[in-house]
Design a protein around this motif. Structure first.
Motif, PDB file in Angstrom:
ATOM      1  N   LYS A  51      44.234  98.247  17.159  1.00 37.35           N
ATOM      2  CA  LYS A  51      43.630  97.312  16.214  1.00 37.35           C
ATOM      3  C   LYS A  51      42.281  96.788  16.713  1.00 37.35           C
ATOM      4  N   GLU A  52      42.190  96.533  18.009  1.00 40.66           N
ATOM      5  CA  GLU A  52      40.951  95.985  18.576  1.00 40.66           C
ATOM      6  C   GLU A  52      39.821  97.018  18.609  1.00 40.66           C
ATOM      7  N   LYS A  53      40.178  98.304  18.513  1.00 42.77           N
ATOM      8  CA  LYS A  53      39.174  99.362  18.603  1.00 42.77           C
ATOM      9  C   LYS A  53      38.741  99.912  17.235  1.00 42.77           C
ATOM     10  N   ASP A  89      49.176  97.579  16.801  1.00 40.52           N
ATOM     11  CA  ASP A  89      48.972  96.265  17.424  1.00 40.52           C
ATOM     12  C   ASP A  89      49.294  96.348  18.912  1.00 40.52           C
ATOM     13  N   GLU A  90      49.317  95.184  19.592  1.00 41.45           N
ATOM     14  CA  GLU A  90      49.551  95.156  21.037  1.00 41.45           C
ATOM     15  C   GLU A  90      50.938  95.653  21.440  1.00 41.45           C
ATOM     16  N   THR A 150      44.534  96.530   9.175  1.00 41.67           N
ATOM     17  CA  THR A 150      43.366  95.775   9.624  1.00 41.67           C
ATOM     18  C   THR A 150      42.191  96.158   8.730  1.00 41.67           C
TER      19      THR A 150
END
Length: 134
Positions: free
Chosen positions: A3-5, A26-27, A34
């Motif tokens: 998600k962060e990328k 997610d983590e 997203t």
């Protein structure tokens, strides 16, 4: 993709403050949704497609103005249609619509048939007969 990328590159979508829904992990490694403003390869492909569409519209307009094809071809390109889609909108066989691409055939069409095309393109018969030369 995590998600962060998820890419947040500037694209054609950002001009209208539109974001695209994507799936990412997610983590915990679970799939989630997203938002992304776009990513460069997709922006390039989209830009190339838009350029090609604009070129086809311009070519069709030139062909109409030189008397090679009827205005139906121009409005078909302008409305991002192909022969199959246009034929289904006007309720005619493809071969018949293609025949109407000929200027001498187009000039003999009655108002009932012209109205079908005008309705499909959401214009008047007068606009159908006379494309703008701007």
């Amino acid at each position: 993709m995590e998600k962060e990328k998820v890419p947040q590159d500037k694209s054609n979508l950002t001009k209208n403050n539109v974001k695209e829904l994507l799936y990412a992990t997610d983590e915990n490694g679970n799939y989630t949704t997203t938002l992304s403003t776009g990513w460069e390869p997709k922006t390039i492909a989209l830009s190339n497609s838009i350029d090609e569409i604009n070129e086809r519209i311009s070519d069709a307009k030139q062909q109409v103005q030189s008397g090679e094809v009827s205005p139906i071809c121009y409005y078909m390109e302008l409305n991002k249609m192909d022969l199959t889609i246009l034929a289904s909108y006007v309720g005619m066989w493809k071969w018949r619509v293609k025949r109407h691409f000929k200027p001498n055939v187009f000039n003999k069409l009655n108002n009932r048939i012209l109205q079908k095309y005008a309705d499909a393109f959401e214009i008047s018969i007068a606009e159908l007969k006379n494309i703008k030369t701007e």
